[in-house]
Design an enzyme around this catalytic site. Structure first.
Site, mmCIF file in Angstrom:
data_model
loop_
_atom_site.group_PDB
_atom_site.id
_atom_site.type_symbol
_atom_site.label_atom_id
_atom_site.label_comp_id
_atom_site.label_asym_id
_atom_site.label_seq_id
_atom_site.Cartn_x
_atom_site.Cartn_y
_atom_site.Cartn_z
ATOM 1 N N THR B 92 45.987 51.489 42.249
ATOM 2 C CA THR B 92 47.720 51.551 42.549
ATOM 3 C C THR B 92 48.372 51.072 40.865
ATOM 4 O O THR B 92 48.617 52.047 40.339
ATOM 5 C CB THR B 92 48.232 51.115 43.583
ATOM 6 O OG1 THR B 92 47.738 51.010 44.207
ATOM 7 C CG2 THR B 92 49.077 51.389 43.297
ATOM 8 N N THR B 93 48.165 49.651 40.971
ATOM 9 C CA THR B 93 48.399 48.551 39.407
ATOM 10 C C THR B 93 48.174 50.349 37.895
ATOM 11 O O THR B 93 48.779 50.489 37.024
ATOM 12 C CB THR B 93 48.561 47.703 39.410
ATOM 13 O OG1 THR B 93 48.860 47.221 40.625
ATOM 14 C CG2 THR B 93 49.365 46.969 38.237
HETATM 15 N N1 LIG Z 1 37.758 38.286 36.650
HETATM 16 C C1 LIG Z 1 37.973 38.972 36.060
HETATM 17 N N2 LIG Z 1 37.914 38.560 34.442
HETATM 18 C C2 LIG Z 1 39.108 40.042 33.882
HETATM 19 N N3 LIG Z 1 38.921 41.243 35.031
HETATM 20 C C3 LIG Z 1 39.126 41.145 36.177
HETATM 21 C C4 LIG Z 1 39.013 40.287 37.096
HETATM 22 N N4 LIG Z 1 38.890 40.653 38.228
HETATM 23 C C5 LIG Z 1 39.066 41.766 37.862
HETATM 24 N N5 LIG Z 1 39.674 42.040 36.722
HETATM 25 C C6 LIG Z 1 40.341 43.376 36.069
HETATM 26 O O1 LIG Z 1 41.465 43.737 36.877
HETATM 27 C C7 LIG Z 1 41.848 45.140 37.266
HETATM 28 C C8 LIG Z 1 42.238 44.663 38.637
HETATM 29 O O2 LIG Z 1 43.450 44.469 38.878
HETATM 30 P P1 LIG Z 1 44.043 44.437 40.401
HETATM 31 O O3 LIG Z 1 43.590 44.532 41.397
HETATM 32 O O4 LIG Z 1 45.548 43.924 39.723
HETATM 33 O O5 LIG Z 1 45.092 46.149 39.650
HETATM 34 P P2 LIG Z 1 44.393 47.500 40.575
HETATM 35 O O6 LIG Z 1 43.421 47.225 41.098
HETATM 36 O O7 LIG Z 1 45.104 48.410 39.012
HETATM 37 O O8 LIG Z 1 46.027 47.963 41.151
HETATM 38 P P3 LIG Z 1 45.859 47.394 43.192
HETATM 39 O O9 LIG Z 1 47.600 46.219 42.862
HETATM 40 O O10 LIG Z 1 46.334 48.386 43.117
HETATM 41 O O11 LIG Z 1 44.679 46.713 43.470
HETATM 42 C C9 LIG Z 1 40.691 45.962 37.524
HETATM 43 O O12 LIG Z 1 40.779 46.057 35.816
HETATM 44 C C10 LIG Z 1 39.239 44.454 36.854
HETATM 45 O O13 LIG Z 1 38.090 45.304 35.616
#
Ligand SMILES: Nc1ncnc2c1ncn2[C@@H]1O[C@H](COP(=O)(O)OP(=O)(O)OP(=O)(O)O)[C@@H](O)[C@H]1O
Ligand SMILES: [Mg+2]
Lengths: 548, 538
Positions: B92-93
């Site tokens: 979502t983000t």
């Molecule tokens: N350990 C990590 N190091 C670097 N990037 C990461 C790591 N873990 C996750 N990410 C990245 O963070 C992002 C996902 O972040 P996040 O889950 O906060 O947001 P989202 O999935 O877009 O939205 P939601 O709030 O719905 O989960 C992805 O692009 C992922 O590849």
């Protein structure tokens, strides 16, 4: 054996009535061991005993209420009693933490960045104490929500918030489908299932459900859905429904038509699953001896007092009737609609006799709280309750020999009812306990009511406000009548007539994503209901012009 | 409106420009609110209401639901992004960020004279390329536990603190693996989630079996049974009146009592049938075994008493949805009556049944069952808001594992895909095939993708430009998916460090963000809030 009742309140107005109702329950609790013999009402029917995690005993309503978050104001979703341990397990996060105030009135955002903010910070800011009660109850404008004056402590499973994305509660055009929208939210419907299960499982022998809800808004359709699942799972339990009817504007556009049709659809759904339906008006009604205002805080207090009295019959074990008995007697011949009328207070003249009081204020003069009842009709079944006539109150003066055979108020009242309800299957109950009133019940009584609920001819020169502040009304006798009335046909008839407006019907079906056929089915089931009512004589002349 | 047009022939164009500006501003505003959330170093939000109720979340979907968004454009973006969550459970983000960034990048070119339609043509071509890259860099997997652990850990570490995330990772992976059946669609409903306000978050665990949130209701019922016969039934064991009629009221109390007694006998007989069966099966070599009754209907105190005297544990009002799971887990048949058909064949079995009481709540654990196809995740936490936060995280984790199994592949995360797609789009080999100014649209698209690594860097306190340069350099030399190590600020290979995202999340994200951004670019009128209102629909 005690037979429990679970109450469901849906929507803001229902929660106003509910707040008063629970406050009245607590005001009626008898703590004094010397008075325990006077106890009539079994409180365990409506309340449950519980235990917090810390081993503290609790006594909370068997209640599920539904509203939007903003109505809670200072009431936490989980109530105050069962707070978890907030000293442990604060927000722990490796990154920054931002605090966002979810204020109801303003959307101001406060940022505080830092690592591992512990929870205590907000705990200190938390409002302490049970509830915010306006300092002067005569100023009803202080009341913003029912939660402002609800004194009763709730169980953490009682409050159910409508999912944010679902707009609900005011009769706008989309509202009919809102009920099903709510339940499509998987999280919400599972929550309700769990909460309801908690209260049902807790009951040793469930007597039934009391449902208070709006009818012409989304809450009405949410209630329809709940009712249908209740009748599915607990079909043997009673379901007493009290829909609140606002005074809807006359139909002059689709926007004004929509709430009327929503009401009709919900009415039909409810009638299918409810054991009994007693519609009440939520607008201000002119009642003798009352000086109440038109706000919800005041009008709901009147309805709560009447409902409290009418429901005594299944809350006093001595009556020998439970909710199923009671509703099946009253809803004879499949007519589930009933009306509620009341004398509030039941007019007893100070230093006079019951006979004299009745002659001045006959039972017929009771005010009907149910809207659109055609007045000229007589009931076919009725249940009357009179409460709070003091045992010491004289029946009649000397020289009224024709009444000599009457030895108790019961005899006299039954006689009165007998003449009111000749040819009607009626039953009545006399309860000793008056309705006990306690702050924050509003001061709605006119100045000729004494603190113990009698009518006095001696009008004090003080203003109502000042007298009530020093010597408020503490208890009143009340009478109510639940009647199954031929006159209730008007309500159904009004609903049926809506279906003649084909254009609006079409628009409605598009807006609410309903099949036109479904609407026609509803019309037919309403017609079936209508068939059970003989057309009152004075209306026969207006011939039927329905071309169908 | 026609009047304006006649007066000023340029009004339409002016209006279009204005609409775009407003849309871009709304998108940027929403992006601003959400950008700090992204990744494991994003900002945790703590929503506090007037009554002190707390909600703690970092999840874009939860936040969008909690925010009251008024602006129609912003609310359209919010709705697309929450739809993203409904479909895939994540992203979502990123969705909000990408829509905002696409508009921001395109606006620059449009303000310099690029027609919005040409810009969206560029978007579309670039999108196709990005999806190709996505397919190229995906990593094929089966349902290997360690791979599922990687993807679940990546997701959960963006939601809760690391130690808790690692615990929940094992819980969700093992839960899904337990209910997964060869060639069947994974039904997450088979995983029950139960909450207990007790102990700490780190006591959350997976139970192979079923936990109900109610218990025996009689002090003499056994608290623990080893080796239990299990009867699941839907039979009222409450005193019930036969159909009443109004004449009932007028009966004398003596008559009434006799009627009650007769009716009571009817209930007692049903309970006795169950007791008879218990005596029969728990005899001889089985005399040390116990008996558990799980009833969907009620059991009143007198019936409870009868059962307790025979050392039978009886649960009343078992939830309907649990009945099915119980039958599946323990075996046996759900009985709708206790007549002659009630035989030992109807019974299921559980190796151990025990109760746990906390305050007024009793939990019954039914474990060591025949068929552990249904499992329960028992969430523990000291207070409600921490339980809710864990519950939200578990939902996300379960979805991530399920997606990975169904997709049969995962995507290297930490910005690796975005760097790779950006480089593939701006590669002259691809750009030269695009005609005219649509190139600029494709360029805008490529640059917009970089919002993910940029935000990840920014939230980790690093300089976004430095990072992008570093990652691109590393990628151009290695041609191997390279992402950001948010702890050191260096480049890393996510495939080696086990940072993986779901394939379908990224795919859905690219498609829906592009579609919405294109629509908002082309819209030449400010959207009205009343769009859905009935008058305009009719
Ligand atoms: N350990 C990590 N190091 C670097 N990037 C990461 C790591 N873990 C996750 N990410 C990245 O963070 C992002 C996902 O972040 P996040 O889950 O906060 O947001 P989202 O999935 O877009 O939205 P939601 O709030 O719905 O989960 C992805 O692009 C992922 O590849
Ligand atoms: Mg995520």
């Amino acid at each position: 054996m005690q037979r429990e009742i679970i109450t469901l309140q849906l929507g803001e107005y229902a929660n106003h009535v509910g707040a008063h109702w629970w406050n009245l329950q607590e005001a009626g609790f008898i703590y004094d061991p010397k008075q325990i013999a006077l106890k009539e009402v079994e409180n365990d029917i409506l309340f449950r005993q519980g235990l917090t995690f810390r081993g503290e005993e609790t006594y909370t309503p068997r209640l599920l209420l539904f509203d939007v978050r903003s109505s809670l104001r200072t009431l936490p979703e989980q109530g105050f009693l069962y707070k978890g341990d907030s000293s442990r397990g604060g927000v722990t996060w490796n990154g920054a933490i931002e605090k966002v105030e979810r204020d109801i009135t303003s959307n101001n955002k406060e940022t505080s960045e830092g690592e591992d903010i512990a929870m205590e910070v907000t705990d200190q800011e938390r409002i302490t104490g049970a509830c915010y009660i306006p300092s002067d109850t005569t100023i009803a404008s202080d009341v913003m929500s029912w939660s402002d004056y609800l004194v009763t402590q709730l169980h953490p499973r009682s409050v159910n918030l409508i999912p944010n994305e679902v707009e609900i509660g005011f009769p706008h055009s989309n509202s009919y489908c809102m009920g099903s929208l709510c339940l499509q939210n998987a999280e919400f419907s599972q929550l309700i299932e769990n909460q309801l299960h908690f209260f049902v499982e807790d009951c040793d022998n469930l007597q039934g459900f009391q449902l208070l809800s709006g009818l012409s808004d989304g809450y009405g359709s949410l209630t329809s859905q709940l009712l249908s699942s209740l009748s599915d799972e607990y079909h043997k339990s009673g379901k007493c429904c009290i829909p609140f009817l606002p005074s809807l504007p006359l139909i002059d556009s689709f926007d004004t038509f929509s709430p009327h049709l929503t009401l009709a659809l919900n009415l039909s759904d409810w009638l299918e699953h409810a054991s009994m339906l007693t519609p009440l008006s939520n607008s201000q009604l002119p009642l003798p001896f009352l000086h109440h205002q038109s706000n919800s805080y005041h009008t709901a207090s009147v309805l709560a007092a009447a409902i409290d009295t009418a429901s005594l019959i299944y809350r006093i074990p001595e009556s020998g009737l439970d909710m199923q008995d009671y509703t099946s007697i009253l809803t004879a011949s499949g007519r589930k609609l009933t009306s509620l009328s009341t004398l509030l207070p039941f007019p007893l003249l100070r230093e006079s006799t019951l006979l004299h009081s009745l002659s001045l204020h006959p039972l017929i003069s009771a005010a009907c709280l149910t809207p659109s009842v055609h007045a000229s009709c007589t009931p076919i079944t009725a249940c009357n309750i009179v409460r709070g006539i003091p045992p010491s109150y004289k029946l009649f003066g000397t020289g009224t020999s024709s009444y000599d055979s009457f030895t108790s108020p019961n005899d006299l009242i039954s006689h009165e009812f007998g003449s009111k309800y000749s040819g009607c299957n009626s039953f009545s109950m006399l309860a000793n306990s008056p309705l006990t009133l306690r702050y924050p019940f509003p001061n709605i009584f006119s100045s000729n009511i004494t603190h113990d609920g009698f009518i006095t001819s001696h009008i004090s020169t003080d203003t109502v406000e000042s007298r009530l502040a020093t010597n408020p009304v503490k208890s009143i006798p009340v009478s109510t009548a639940i009647e199954n009335h031929n006159g209730l046909f008007t309500l159904v008839n009004n609903c049926v007539e809506l279906f003649q407006n084909k254009t609006y019907l079409q628009l409605f079906s598009v807006a609410q994503k309903l099949e036109l056929d479904t609407l026609q089915e509803t019309r037919h089931s309403l017609l079936d209901v209508l068939d059970r009512y003989p057309v009152p004589e004075d209306l026969v002349l207006q011939s039927d012009t329905d071309s169908d | 409106m026609t009047a304006i047009k006649e007066l000023n022939p340029n009004a339409e164009i002016a209006r279009a420009g204005q609409a775009l500006l407003l849309n871009v501003n709304a998108a940027k505003g929403l992006q601003e609110v959400m950008r700090t959330n992204l990744g494991p170093k994003g900002t945790m939000k703590m929503l506090v209401s007037g009554s002190g109720d707390i909600k703690i979340t970092k999840d874009g979907n939860v936040l969008l639901h909690e925010m009251q968004i008024q602006h129609p454009t912003a609310s359209l973006i919010a709705r697309t992004s929450t739809a993203q969550d409904q479909i895939t459970g994540d992203g979502t983000t990123s969705n909000v960020l990408l829509i905002g960034e696409l508009l921001k990048q395109a606006e620059y070119y449009v303000s310099e004279g690029l027609h919005p339609r040409v810009a969206t043509e560029g978007f579309d071509l670039a999108k196709i390329k990005a999806l190709e890259v996505l397919d190229l860099i995906r990593v094929k997997i089966g349902a290997e536990r360690h791979m599922l652990i990687n993807v679940a850990r990546t997701s959960l570490r963006t939601k809760v603190k690391q130690d808790l995330a690692d615990l929940l990772t094992e819980v969700v992976v093992d839960a899904v693996l337990a209910i997964k059946r060869e060639d069947f669609h994974i039904d997450l409903h088979m995983i029950e989630i139960m909450e207990m306000m007790h102990q700490t978050e780190l006591d959350t665990k997976l139970i192979y079996g079923i936990v109900t949130d109610h218990g025996g209701r009689h002090p003499d019922m056994p608290r623990r049974i080893d080796q239990a016969f299990v009867l699941t039934c839907n039979v009222s064991m409450e005193y019930e009146k036969s159909e009443i009629n109004s004449s009932f009221v007028y009966k004398s109390s003596d008559q009434r009592e006799r009627l009650v007694l007769a009716e009571r006998k009817f209930t007692d007989e049903k309970v006795q049938r169950i007791i008879d069966l218990k005596k029969k099966v728990c005899s001889g070599p089985n005399s040390d075994k116990g008996f558990l009754v799980l009833n969907q209907k009620g059991i009143d105190p007198l019936s409870l008493d009868m059962l307790a005297k025979e050392n039978i544990l009886g649960l009343r009002r078992v939830k309907r949805r649990n009945m099915e799971r119980l039958m599946l887990a323990c075996g046996g048949e759900a009985m709708n009556s206790v007549d002659d058909e009630l035989t030992s064949d109807c019974l299921g079995y559980a190796g151990v049944v025990y109760q746990h009481t906390l305050g007024e709540d009793t939990y019954t654990f039914i474990e060591d069952v025949k068929n552990p196809a249904s499992v329960t995740i028992l969430i523990k936490g000291p207070n409600n808001h921490s339980i809710v936060q864990i519950k939200d995280a578990i939902h996300d984790g379960l979805r991530a594992v399920m997606n990975a199994i169904e997709d049969e592949c995962i995507i290297p995360g930490a910005g690796a895909f975005e760097i790779a797609a950006h480089s593939a789009i701006i590669d002259p080999e691809f750009m030269n095939d695009i005609k005219g100014k649509a190139k600029l649209g494709a360029k805008a698209f490529a640059d917009a993708l970089l919002i993910t690594p940029k935000c990840l860097a920014q939230n980790a306190g690093l300089d976004p430009q430095d990072i992008i340069v570093k990652l691109q350099q590393e990628y151009s030399t290695n041609k191997f998916p390279v992402g950001l190590d948010i702890y050191s600020g260096d480049a890393q290979f996510p495939i080696d460090s086990g940072i993986f995202d779901n394939y379908r999340v990224k795919r859905q994200l690219i498609q829906s963000a592009t579609a919405i951004a294109s629509n908002l670019l082309l819209v030449d009128e400010v959207m009205r809030a009343g769009m859905s209102s009935l008058k305009q629909a009719s």
